[in-house]
Scaffold this motif. Structure first.
Motif, PDB file in Angstrom:
ATOM      1  N   GLY A  12       0.869  -1.183   0.000  1.00  0.00           N
ATOM      2  CA  GLY A  12       0.000   0.000   0.000  1.00  0.00           C
ATOM      3  C   GLY A  12       0.898   1.222   0.000  1.00  0.00           C
ATOM      4  N   LYS A  18      -0.060  -0.112   6.552  1.00  0.00           N
ATOM      5  CA  LYS A  18       0.035  -1.557   6.302  1.00  0.00           C
ATOM      6  C   LYS A  18       0.718  -2.289   7.455  1.00  0.00           C
ATOM      7  N   ILE A 123      -3.874  -5.449  -1.092  1.00  0.00           N
ATOM      8  CA  ILE A 123      -3.597  -4.007  -1.164  1.00  0.00           C
ATOM      9  C   ILE A 123      -4.313  -3.361   0.014  1.00  0.00           C
ATOM     10  N   GLU A 125      -5.653   0.043   1.468  1.00  0.00           N
ATOM     11  CA  GLU A 125      -6.007   1.380   0.930  1.00  0.00           C
ATOM     12  C   GLU A 125      -6.835   2.158   1.943  1.00  0.00           C
ATOM     13  N   GLN A 155      -2.344   5.259  -5.497  1.00  0.00           N
ATOM     14  CA  GLN A 155      -3.186   4.098  -5.132  1.00  0.00           C
ATOM     15  C   GLN A 155      -3.750   3.414  -6.388  1.00  0.00           C
ATOM     16  N   ASN A 158      -1.036   1.357  -7.945  1.00  0.00           N
ATOM     17  CA  ASN A 158      -0.820   0.117  -7.177  1.00  0.00           C
ATOM     18  C   ASN A 158      -1.814  -0.964  -7.585  1.00  0.00           C
ATOM     19  N   ARG A 159      -3.073  -0.564  -7.818  1.00  0.00           N
ATOM     20  CA  ARG A 159      -4.087  -1.550  -8.241  1.00  0.00           C
ATOM     21  C   ARG A 159      -3.702  -2.178  -9.577  1.00  0.00           C
ATOM     22  N   THR A 163      -2.680  -6.084 -10.102  1.00  0.00           N
ATOM     23  CA  THR A 163      -3.474  -6.891 -11.040  1.00  0.00           C
ATOM     24  C   THR A 163      -2.563  -7.565 -12.067  1.00  0.00           C
ATOM     25  N   ILE A 175      -8.455  -6.476  -1.632  1.00  0.00           N
ATOM     26  CA  ILE A 175      -8.270  -5.070  -1.235  1.00  0.00           C
ATOM     27  C   ILE A 175      -8.870  -4.899   0.150  1.00  0.00           C
ATOM     28  N   LYS A 177      -9.664  -2.072   3.142  1.00  0.00           N
ATOM     29  CA  LYS A 177      -9.733  -0.647   3.487  1.00  0.00           C
ATOM     30  C   LYS A 177      -9.327  -0.481   4.951  1.00  0.00           C
TER      31      LYS A 177
END
Ligand code: AP5
Length: 197
Positions: A12, A18, A123, A125, A155, A158-159, A163, A175, A177
C-alpha cells in the motif's frame, strides 16, 4: 518436499498503515497459536543497501538512482525467498515506489514475483485525506508530503501493478480498506485471508 508457496504480499502507499494492519492480524494469529512469519522487504533492502552502498536510512532507499534500487531489490528477493521457504509468510512491501523524479518504480517486477511466487496479494487502501494526515503525525519517519490527487494516483497505480502481477502468477487479489481508527477491522480481514492459505 514440494515447495508450496505460502506467501501473502501486503502493500500500500507509504503511511496507509500496512504495518499497523499486519500487526493487528499477527495479534489475532498469536491468540489462536498460529505461526506466521513476517518479512519487511524494506528491512532486507536496507541490509543490502548498507552492505553495497553504505546507506542506512530506509527513507533514503527510494531516493537512490533506480538502477541501484533494482540491484538491491533483486538481491532482496533472493533473501526473502530463502527466509520464507515453505512457511506461511507475510511480505510487507510496496507495489510501486515513487522515486525522487516522480516516476514509479515497480516493487514486484518479474524478478521479485518469480522468486516469491505469491499466493495472495493484498492491497491496503484508504482515502487520500486520511493518508496525508497519518503521514503528517507519524514522527517516526521522514515522509514525503504529497498532494491528495497524487496519493490517489499512486493508489490507482498500485491496483494496476497488483493486477498485472496476479495475471502473471495466478495469485489472488484482495483489497482491504484501513479506515480511520478502524485498523482492528482491517486486521481481522487480513487474518481471514491468512487463514485461507
Ligand atoms: P517499508 O519498510 O515498507 O516502510 P514502512 O514504514 O513499513 O511502510 P510505510 O512507510 O508504507 O508505512 P505503513 O503504511 O506501514 O504505515 P504505518 O503502519 O507505519 O519501506 C521502506 C522502503 O523500502 C520503501 O520506501 C522503499 O524504498 C523500499 N522498498 C520496500 N519494498 C520494496 C520493493 N519491493 N522494491 C523496491 N523498494 C522497496 O502507519 C502510519 C501511521 O498511520 C502510524 O502513525 C499509525 O499509527 C497510523 N495509522 C495506521 N492505521 C491507522 C488507522 N486505521 N487510523 C488511524 N491511524 C492509523
Amino acid at each position: 518436499m514440494v515447495n508450496e508457496s505460502k506467501i501473502v504480499i501486503v502493500g500500500g502507499v507509504p503511511g496507509v498503515g500496512k504495518t499497523t494492519v499486519i500487526n493487528k492480524a499477527l495479534e489475532l494469529a498469536k491468540a489462536e497459536k498460529m505461526k506466521i512469519n513476517t518479512i519487511v522487504f524494506g528491512s532486507v533492502m536496507i541490509e543490502i543497501a548498507s552492505e553495497l552502498f553504505n546507506i542506512q536510512d530506509r527513507d533514503k532507499l527510494r531516493k537512490l538512482p533506480s538502477d541501484k534500487q533494482k540491484i538491491i531489490q533483486k538481491e532482496a528477493a533472493v533473501r526473502v525467498a530463502k527466509q520464507s521457504w515453505n512457511r506461511l509468510t507475510i511480505v510487507d512491501t510496496h507495489y510501486t515506489i515513487k522515486t525522487r523524479t516522480g516516476k514509479y518504480l515497480q516493487g514486484i517486477p518479474s524478478w521479485v514475483s518469480n522468486a516469491l511466487k505469491p499466493k495472495i496479494l493484498v492491497i491496503i487502501e484508504t482515502n487520500p485525506d486520511d493518508i496525508s494526515k497519518r503521514r503528517s503525525i507519524d514522527n517516526s519517519r521522514l515522509r514525503d508530503e504529497e498532494a491528495l490527487d497524487l496519493v490517489k494516483e499512486h493508489q490507482e497505480i498500485n491496483r494496476t501493478s497488483a493486477t498485472t502481477i496476479c495475471q502473471k502468477t495466478g495469485a489472488l487479489l484482495a483489497i482491504i480498506k484501513n479506515k480511520q481508527d478502524l485498523a482492528d477491522e482491517a486486521g481481522e480481514k487480513l487474518f481471514i485471508y491468512l487463514k485461507s492459505v
